[in-house]
Design an enzyme around this catalytic site. Sequence first.
Site, PDB file in Angstrom:
ATOM      1  N   HIS A   7       0.837  -1.201   0.000  1.00  0.00           N
ATOM      2  CA  HIS A   7       0.000   0.000   0.000  1.00  0.00           C
ATOM      3  C   HIS A   7       0.870   1.247   0.000  1.00  0.00           C
ATOM      4  CE1 HIS A   7       0.534  -0.721   4.426  1.00  0.00           C
ATOM      5  NE2 HIS A   7       0.657   0.601   4.461  1.00  0.00           N
ATOM      6  N   ARG A  11      -1.940  11.111   4.321  1.00  0.00           N
ATOM      7  CA  ARG A  11      -2.680  11.681   5.447  1.00  0.00           C
ATOM      8  C   ARG A  11      -3.758  12.629   4.938  1.00  0.00           C
ATOM      9  NH1 ARG A  11       2.801  11.659   7.085  1.00  0.00           N
ATOM     10  NH2 ARG A  11       3.150  10.078   8.711  1.00  0.00           N
ATOM     11  N   GLU A  57      -3.842   3.583   1.692  1.00  0.00           N
ATOM     12  CA  GLU A  57      -4.092   3.742   3.125  1.00  0.00           C
ATOM     13  C   GLU A  57      -4.306   5.223   3.424  1.00  0.00           C
ATOM     14  OE1 GLU A  57      -1.953   3.318   7.519  1.00  0.00           O
ATOM     15  OE2 GLU A  57      -0.893   2.607   5.731  1.00  0.00           O
ATOM     16  N   ASN A  61      -5.618  11.659  11.583  1.00  0.00           N
ATOM     17  CA  ASN A  61      -5.274  11.929  12.971  1.00  0.00           C
ATOM     18  C   ASN A  61      -6.394  12.721  13.633  1.00  0.00           C
ATOM     19  OD1 ASN A  61      -2.438  10.892  13.390  1.00  0.00           O
ATOM     20  ND2 ASN A  61      -2.137  12.114  11.539  1.00  0.00           N
ATOM     21  N   HIS A  75       2.976  11.632  -6.843  1.00  0.00           N
ATOM     22  CA  HIS A  75       1.587  11.270  -7.091  1.00  0.00           C
ATOM     23  C   HIS A  75       1.410   9.764  -7.002  1.00  0.00           C
ATOM     24  CE1 HIS A  75       3.544  11.182 -11.164  1.00  0.00           C
ATOM     25  NE2 HIS A  75       2.960   9.988 -11.184  1.00  0.00           N
ATOM     26  N   GLU A 120      -2.514  10.714 -11.001  1.00  0.00           N
ATOM     27  CA  GLU A 120      -2.330  10.593 -12.441  1.00  0.00           C
ATOM     28  C   GLU A 120      -3.274   9.517 -12.978  1.00  0.00           C
ATOM     29  OE1 GLU A 120       1.229   9.777 -15.730  1.00  0.00           O
ATOM     30  OE2 GLU A 120       1.531   9.269 -13.613  1.00  0.00           O
TER      31      GLU A 120
END
Length: 252
Positions: A7, A11, A57, A61, A75, A120
Amino acid sequence: MTGTIDHVMMRVEDLDETLDWYGTHLDYEEKGRWEADMFTNVYLGPEDVHDEGAVLELTYNHDDRSYEMGDAWGHIAVRVEDVYDAYEELMDAGVEDYRDPDSCGGRYAFVKDPDGHEIEIVQRDHGARWSIDHTMIRVEDADEALGFWTRKFEYEHTGRWESDTFANYFMKPEDTAEESMAVELTYNYDGRSYEMGDAWGHLAVRADDLHDDWETLMEREAADYRDPESCDDRYAFTTDQDGHEIEIVERN
């Protein structure tokens, strides 16, 4: 060590908004979730992602922090059958017009997610629609970067593109499935340096055995950044020569 990319982590500042965006526009579904006191991790991908395909993923937070994008990460790229049709579909659905196919020579296009991560769109004849084709990172020394992925993770070249001002090198483990994700190393010839930022997190590489493969990485002089014991023997982290974080994770 299998070395296949498991993965790529990014964030996000509003988890619900981002989940809705990827679900609505890329038909991603939730593959897994980990709720902790301070953060939430959600794993997303197409319904029919390949067994060796990578997923996304999202890390949220709970302290409402914001993030800096930096430029050391570039990217993710997702696969479609036709770049023009896919871009028009996204525009019709209200996605912001960022870099259309014509501005990219008709070979690819770009959009951004709600947090500004660049995506992209590339034309491929393999892999599930919208599945992750590669993740691009920028490197300051191409020879060092190529050597890192070759020596530490036993990657090999799967493609390269050299222009007057930059070069792109695509790397994958030997004998991995065509549908697996590649790492794109972008090297600009002008000697620039990059800011890591914190909007992007890491790449995760699959291990056959976490502790055995970590020992192999240490023998190959990889950076001892976060060893398995410091991560409750669930995963570990090293870094490449430029500081991009790479998680080592065992998958059954």
